[in-house]
Design an enzyme around this catalytic site. Structure first.
Site, short mmCIF file in Angstrom:
data_model
loop_
_atom_site.label_atom_id
_atom_site.label_comp_id
_atom_site.label_asym_id
_atom_site.label_seq_id
_atom_site.Cartn_x
_atom_site.Cartn_y
_atom_site.Cartn_z
N SER A 65 -5.37 3.25 -1.87
CA SER A 65 -5.68 4.40 -2.73
C SER A 65 -4.81 5.57 -2.28
O SER A 65 -4.37 5.60 -1.12
CB SER A 65 -7.16 4.77 -2.56
OG SER A 65 -7.44 6.03 -3.12
N TYR A 90 -14.41 6.82 3.19
CA TYR A 90 -13.60 6.10 2.19
C TYR A 90 -12.11 6.33 2.42
O TYR A 90 -11.32 5.38 2.49
CB TYR A 90 -13.99 6.54 0.78
CG TYR A 90 -13.16 5.88 -0.30
CD1 TYR A 90 -13.35 4.54 -0.63
CD2 TYR A 90 -12.15 6.59 -0.98
CE1 TYR A 90 -12.57 3.93 -1.60
CE2 TYR A 90 -11.37 5.98 -1.95
CZ TYR A 90 -11.59 4.65 -2.26
OH TYR A 90 -10.81 4.03 -3.22
#
Ligand code: NAP
Length: 264
Positions: free
Chosen positions: A141, A154
């Site tokens: 990501s 995350y």
């Protein structure tokens, strides 16, 4: 002909990959996620002889042992491994539950690493060139580029995915196995809803402007992976963020993130 293995196949980006590769020349596609009904629906849609549902909770370490046993029984050649399963919970470390924090690391980092490790022996084949060799595609990501207050674990987990995958690319080159790390920004899937416990369904503000379509992302990432690209940052906005993260002092960007951390 060999098989493809795709985690996170039951929805979002993973499902988009299945749609894309269902017609490709893979003998079987093992589709991995928890929701068995979704996996069975994929088999129904794309052919029961090709799609092999493997219902597993990847936060449970025994799930990788089960997949490993299935591999040693069937001894397939793995042509493609897509590690797409992932989760994240918005909130600070102080506020997030210990279970959510642990699950995020178990799924995004531990399961991805262990599954990759058990698959590698089935990807090493004689007489292949890098151009035609097997491929690993790991979904990281753009959250990997910098620490993110308010999405801390995350972002840290995705920084792990990026670091692990990029080094793996060099380790596996001698076997003509390509490893592609994909870094998308916001993508229009159910991810945000789960990350915010249903508080936000759609991206807003600047994130809405750069939110990607999962089908287009899957198509472009698969192409980059087939070409043997090491790092694939999807969309110009995320490329700009990537460059900025290398040249602007991270403390400045962290300050901006802190100010905007309540926005989705
Ligand atoms: N959407 C975004 O904005 C965005 C941006 C950058 C990167 N990503 C990354 O893209 C990947 C796919 O996310 P998505 O956007 O497609 O979200 P999604 O629709 O929520 O997909 C997540 C997938 O992971 C699977 N999964 C979740 N927990 C699991 C578990 N414990 N065991 C096995 N499978 C599990 C889910 O299946 P089950 O629920 O059936 O288990 C689902 O198939 C993730 O790695 C995410 O971090 C997403």
């Amino acid at each position: 002909m060999g098989i493809a293995i795709v985690t996170g196949a039951s929805s979002g980006i993973g499902e988009a990959f299945i749609k894309l590769i269902a017609g490709e020349d893979y003998e079987k596609i093992w589709v991995i996620a928890r929701r068995e009904d979704k996996l069975l629906a994929l088999a129904e849609a794309y052919g029961k002889e090709k799609i092999v549902p493997v219902s597993a909770d990847l936060t449970d370490p025994s799930s990788i042992d089960i997949i490993s046993r299935k591999l040693s029984e069937e001894k397939p050649v793995i042509e493609l491994l897509i590690n797409c399963a992932g989760m994240g919970k918005r909130g600070t470390v102080e506020d997030n539950s210990l279970e959510d924090i642990t699950d995020t690391i178990e799924l995004n980092c531990v399961a991805l690493t262990r599954l990759t490790k058990v698959c590698i022996p089935y990807m090493i084949t004689e007489g292949r060139t890098f151009k035609t060799g097997p491929r690993i595609l790991n979904i990281a990501s753009s959250a990997a580029f910098l620490p993110q207050p308010g999405f801390n674990v995350y972002a840290a987990s995705k920084a792990y995915v990026e670091s692990f995958s990029r080094a793996l690319q060099f380790e596996l080159r001698k076997h003509n196995i390509g490893v592609t790390t994909v870094c998308p920004g916001p993508v229009k899937t159910g991810f945000l809803k789960k990350a915010t416990d249903n508080k936000a369904g759609e991206f807003t503000g600047i994130r809405a402007l750069c939110a990607a379509d999962p089908d287009k992302l899957a198509k472009a990432s698969y192409k980059a992976c087939k070409r043997g690209r090491g790092l694939y940052v999807y969309k110009i906005s995320q490329k700009a963020l990537h460059v900025a993260s290398k040249i602007i002092p991270s403390a400045w960007i962290l300050w901006v993130e802190k100010v905007t951390m309540k926005q989705f």
